[in-house]
Design an enzyme around this catalytic site. Structure first.
Site, PDB file in Angstrom:
ATOM      1  N   ASP A   1      29.767  21.782  -3.537  1.00 40.79           N
ATOM      2  CA  ASP A   1      28.892  22.897  -3.922  1.00 40.79           C
ATOM      3  C   ASP A   1      29.141  24.084  -2.986  1.00 40.79           C
ATOM      4  O   ASP A   1      30.296  24.393  -2.677  1.00 40.79           O
ATOM      5  CB  ASP A   1      27.430  22.439  -3.924  1.00 40.79           C
ATOM      6  CG  ASP A   1      26.515  23.372  -4.679  1.00 40.79           C
ATOM      7  OD1 ASP A   1      25.819  24.170  -4.024  1.00 40.79           O
ATOM      8  OD2 ASP A   1      26.522  23.320  -5.907  1.00 40.79           O
TER       9      ASP A   1
ATOM     10  N   TYR B   1      22.714  33.107  -3.505  1.00 38.97           N
ATOM     11  CA  TYR B   1      23.421  33.386  -4.751  1.00 38.97           C
ATOM     12  C   TYR B   1      23.589  34.889  -4.950  1.00 38.97           C
ATOM     13  O   TYR B   1      24.672  35.363  -5.312  1.00 38.97           O
ATOM     14  CB  TYR B   1      22.659  32.778  -5.936  1.00 38.97           C
ATOM     15  CG  TYR B   1      22.787  31.280  -6.015  1.00 38.97           C
ATOM     16  CD1 TYR B   1      22.083  30.453  -5.136  1.00 38.97           C
ATOM     17  CD2 TYR B   1      23.609  30.675  -6.965  1.00 38.97           C
ATOM     18  CE1 TYR B   1      22.217  29.072  -5.190  1.00 38.97           C
ATOM     19  CE2 TYR B   1      23.737  29.296  -7.033  1.00 38.97           C
ATOM     20  CZ  TYR B   1      23.041  28.509  -6.143  1.00 38.97           C
ATOM     21  OH  TYR B   1      23.170  27.140  -6.189  1.00 38.97           O
TER      22      TYR B   1
ATOM     23  N   HIS C   1      28.252  15.630  -9.403  1.00 38.88           N
ATOM     24  CA  HIS C   1      28.187  16.722  -8.448  1.00 38.88           C
ATOM     25  C   HIS C   1      27.758  16.312  -7.047  1.00 38.88           C
ATOM     26  O   HIS C   1      28.277  16.818  -6.059  1.00 38.88           O
ATOM     27  CB  HIS C   1      27.220  17.762  -9.008  1.00 38.88           C
ATOM     28  CG  HIS C   1      27.136  19.003  -8.206  1.00 38.88           C
ATOM     29  ND1 HIS C   1      28.149  19.936  -8.159  1.00 38.88           N
ATOM     30  CD2 HIS C   1      26.158  19.481  -7.410  1.00 38.88           C
ATOM     31  CE1 HIS C   1      27.787  20.925  -7.363  1.00 38.88           C
ATOM     32  NE2 HIS C   1      26.586  20.679  -6.894  1.00 38.88           N
TER      33      HIS C   1
END
Lengths: 472, 463
Positions: free
Chosen positions: A236, A382, A439
């Site tokens: 990630d 982000y 993930h």
């Protein structure tokens, strides 16, 4: 004669077109030099004019006041008025309300009742904080065991989590890394920090703290601990931060391993489109086709799953405030990612999270976000990484000589092929495809990730060479 | 040699022209009205077997249980642990935490203390509820004033539609203008302002597939239930799209359609929109150029402002569950839109310019409706249901509206589309105006201006 002239003109125009196209293509795809960024930027509050760095390394122990746990229990005891899912729907529209009710009940009745146990569990690894560039950084630091130190080559390893993860993801893999294991000649001193803005680490007080700045802080953390050269492993955001670290500070990185090998340079994207139609030329086996192709399907899936990314990258404080004020809301939002990142066969099942991860690890992870109140600062990352300031660095186009290893878990976000990776990582030493897993690899299948990471380490050719230079 | 070459060239061009023409014809041909079940049942499964639609139209009491208010107050009294905004930031990262703190304080210490007053205010219009296709639909019914009737004004029924994150509250200053009438107009209106299904006091669907077209069926059936076979439609946001669906699907019922957010989502409309970026002067005149974004503007708008729509269209239950029972979350999530969508320049302000055009009371009234009715999740599902393959397959976008239509554009609205792009959807566009002020919520922000434009349309169209 006229015909020849017209024909010549057409060829000339066509040629000019092709030439121009070629120029544009090379401009878009050529590798770029390493950008210069300061490794000493102050990120604490205010302008840092009078900032005197505090280099002490302090011990850290989690000790949550009972009142906070009680308050959480009360909040989880409110009557929920969740809307029923539509008929026949499980998790296709997001996190199922009935499942959420069950989780909240478990969280309140079972999990919180044994919070002291969980806290003990959190504290089982040695943890510290230290100040880097004005930010207090929390980290786990576990040295290699005595047996391992005696028998194995020991190297420092920077372990990086992502969103919505935390250091909790590494609690099964850390003992594998620090102990004496049969499968490898290596053991590790593990440094697993909470990312800036996550967990028990401070957050930046002003805009601009992107993945390049994060890489710098993490590299400086390792230097603070006396590790001039170290390994990096991450998934990630941890993978992207690790990639940036290997790019910006190659002199510090012995090897970089990722379990989410993404690359979004123009060349990689073009190669991806090519690969959709000529995959047999670029992947080692047709069995791995579904990991990467067809790209159009992958984009469609990403579109369906990236709503959170879009809102976090544009309105982090809006969504952050909403999730800060409601633990149930926080649970729905974060649990959805764990539900989705199981596998297509079970991701509509109510029991998927329990089967794939277990309830305690997932709730432990949720508690990190809740107790530290860090969801807002976590999602701001982000926004910082889609800003022009960051995208202009074009780090995906900057090659690094650092040895790289890539493991691809079948149900994770789509990765790129070795053919694409080598443009940035010409020293790609190890590449692995897993036909299972998703993930949260460190949490879901720590043994496989551990095996793969150590296999990569073994391929770098360190054995016997310069091992005396490394301070563990 | 020349002959052959020229023949190839001419032949090739002719073929291209023929293909282009055929596609153009297909693209611009009016679509076929899709098959829709006017009696589809949308209620819970359990009731389906013996479902008998209850056609009674009953007054509806919107009173809120005092326990809900008490619980809300105690939730708002909890210590607020919001993260401070980044230094130097207004609303660029979303709802500014300092401003949110102010709103929460006002909500708790002032607004809730006078909740009785607010509730009374909300009741000043008459509320009703009736059951349509398994769903309890709430609506405000406002009759024209006696004076207007005495003056001989022509009464037109009007279906008035709100959007997201709005409610009927947006119309509280607009409706009295519609029912009072003015000297400038021969018309006065009998207003039916429903809560959209899944919003406010209207029940949400229990079944998948309840998108804009299906909502249009329900609301048209509502009008017919109330005895209005022919009516005018006005709306913005989802109200504009639902209204456009009503007008397209039920031309026999719709006298006229007015919107402050006219859109043409048919393939031809999209094509023309692309064209309007390249050949801007064909579509946009100097005077109103600033109303129409270019390709770059629309792209950056989509990226910057559509995160909410992206998550609501894909994971409505996740984000819904995050906001239900979460008053401060709702204030943040919904409040942000009343800042940015009223004027994008407000993003630079630490308070988001929230009180430049609205009062806290107005904004909180609207948020309270979402909160007390618990409707945030069902409201968001409209996004996922309307942006589905099934919905696009109906191709209602390609159905032209034969009734007379009017479009007005407020200066700070999110997105505008020039008249030239609207033609195949609004072949009977008789009224098109530009307002030099105002944003996405004109009925709320500038009710007088919207009223004047709407009645000008009705007057001009001689409805």
């Amino acid at each position: 004669m006229k015909c020849l002239i017209i024909f010549g003109l057409i060829v000339a125009v066509f040629g000019a077109f092709v030439g121009y196209g070629y120029l544009v293509f090379t401009e878009l795809t050529r590798p770029l030099p390493k950008p210069e960024i300061s490794d000493n930027t102050y990120w604490g509050p205010g302008d840092g004019k009078d900032y005197v760095p505090d280099k002490r390394i302090n011990e850290f122990r989690l000790s949550v006041p009972q009142a906070e746990i009680e308050d959480l229990r009360q909040q989880l005891n409110r009557t929920l008025r969740l809307t029923d899912p539509l008929d026949g729907i499980s998790f296709e529209y997001g996190f199922n309300s009935h499942a959420l009710e069950q989780f909240v009940d478990y969280w309140r009745e079972k999990y919180l009742t044994k919070w002291d146990e969980r806290q003990e569990f959190f504290n089982k690894f040695k943890q510290y904080t230290t100040e880097i560039q004005g930010l207090n950084i929390h980290f786990i630091r576990e040295k290699a065991s005595e047996e391992a130190a005696a028998k194995k080559h020991v190297y420092p390893l920077l372990l990086l989590h992502g969103w919505p993860g935390s250091v909790r993801e590494f609690y099964d893999i850390i003992p594998m890394l620090t102990n004496d294991q049969n499968v490898t000649d290596y053991a590790f001193e593990v440094v697993a920090p909470s990312l800036v803005g996550y967990g028990w680490s401070d957050a930046a007080s002003r805009p601009g703290f992107n993945a390049a700045e994060m890489a710098t802080v993490m590299r400086n953390l390792m230097l603070r601990l006396g590790h001039k050269k170290f390994f990096i492993q991450g998934g990630d955001w941890g993978s992207i931060i690790g990639s940036n670290l290997a790019t910006l500070y190659p002199e510090n990185v012995i090897g970089y391993h990722s379990n989410m090998c993404v690359l979004n340079s123009p060349l990689a994207i073009l190669k991806g489109i090519y690969g959709t139609y000529f995959s047999e030329k670029i992947i080692p086996s047709r069995f791995f086709y579904d990991h990467h192709f067809p790209v159009w399907d992958k984009y469609a899936e990403l579109l369906q799953e990236s709503g959170y990314f879009h809102i976090q990258a544009t309105k982090p404080d809006t969504i952050g405030a909403a999730l800060t004020t409601s633990p149930v809301g926080l649970a729905a939002y974060i649990l959805e990612k764990f539900q989705t990142c199981t596998n297509p066969g079970v991701k509509q099942d109510f029991g998927a999270i329990v089967t794939v991860f277990g309830l305690e690890p997932v709730l432990d992870n949720l508690m990190v976000y809740y107790l530290t109140n860090s969801i807002t600062t976590a999602v701001r990352f982000y926004a910082e990484n889609v800003s022009k300031a960051y995208t202009n660095l074009q780090l995906d186009r900057v090659p690094t000589p650092v040895p790289m290893g890539c493991s691809r878990f079948r149900y994770d976000l789509p990765s790129v092929t070795d053919w694409q990776l080598r443009d940035k990582f010409p020293n790609l030493k190890h590449s692995m495809y897993f036909q299972q897993g998703s993930h949260f690899a460190a949490l879901e299948m720590p043994a496989m990730l551990y095996q793969d990471f150590t296999a990569f380490v073994g391929k770098i050719g360190l054995h016997g060479a310069d091992s005396c230079d490394y301070k563990a | 040699m020349t002959n052959l070459f020229v023949r190839f060239l001419v032949g090739g061009l002719a073929m291209l022209a023929a293909i282009g023409y055929k596609n153009y014809r297909e693209l611009s041909a009016p679509g076929k009205r899709p098959e829709l079940d006017n009696n589809a049942y949308w209620g819970p499964e359990l009731s389906k077997q013996n479902y008998k639609e209850n056609k009674a139209i009953l007054p509806y009491d919107i009173s809120v249980n005092p326990e809900v208010i008490a619980d809300l107050k105690s939730q708002l009294s909890r210590p607020l642990k919001l993260q401070a905004p980044l230094e130097g930031v207004g609303f660029e990262y979303g709802f500014n935490a300092n401003e949110l703190q102010k709103v929460v304080k006002y909500w708790r210490d002032t607004y809730l203390t006078k909740w009785g007053e607010r509730e009374k205010y909300l009741k000043k219009l008459d509320h009703y509820q009736t059951e349509i296709q398994g769903l309890k639909i709430h609506f405000i019914h406002a009759k024209p004033s006696k004076e207007a009737i005495k003056k001989g004004k022509k009464v037109l029924p009007l279906l008035l539609l709100h959007g997201w994150p709005g409610t009927v509250r947006e119309f509280y200053d607009f409706i009295p203008l519609l029912t009072a009438g003015s000297d400038k107009s021969n018309y006065v209106f009998e207003v039916i302002a429903p809560s959209l299904p899944g919003y406010g006091w209207s029940q949400g669907s229990s079944k998948t597939g309840f998108g804009v077209a299906q909502v249009a069926v329900v609301l048209r059936n509502l009008m017919v239930r109330l005895g209005f076979d022919k009516f005018v439609v006005q709306g913005g946001d989802w109200g504009s799209l639902i209204g456009s669906n009503v007008a397209s699907l039920f031309p026999e019922n719709v006298l006229g359609y007015h919107s402050n957010m006219c859109a043409n989502n048919s393939p031809m409309g999209s094509l023309k929109l692309m064209l309007s970026f390249v050949f801007r002067s064909w579509f946009v005149d100097e005077q109103n150029a600033h109303f129409y974004k270019g390709f770059g503007g629309i792209f950056s708008f989509l990226m910057e402002e559509m995160g909410y729509a992206h998550i609501q269209a894909s994971k409505p239950d996740t984000i819904g569950n995050a906001l239900i029972d979460n008053p401060i979350g709702l204030a943040s999530y919904i409040g942000e839109k009343f800042s940015t969508w009223t004027n994008p320049a407000f993003k630079t302000l630490p308070d988001g310019g929230l009180t430049k055009r609205f009062t806290y009371d107005q904004l909180l009234d609207n948020i309270m409706i979402y909160y007390v009715t618990n409707s945030i999740t069902t409201s968001m599902r409209l996004y996922s249901e309307s942006m589905s393959k099934a919905q696009f397959a109906l191709a209602v976008d390609s159905l032209p509206i034969t009734a007379k239509t009017g479009c007005t554009r407020f200066a700070y609205e999110l997105l505008h589309v020039p008249d030239g792009v609207l033609t195949n959807k609004f072949p009977n566009l008789v009224h098109s105006t530009h307002q030099q002020d105002g944003g996405h919520f004109p009925a709320f922000e500038l009710p007088q201006q919207l009223y004047e434009d709407f009645t000008a349309f009705v007057q001009k169209a001689e409805l």
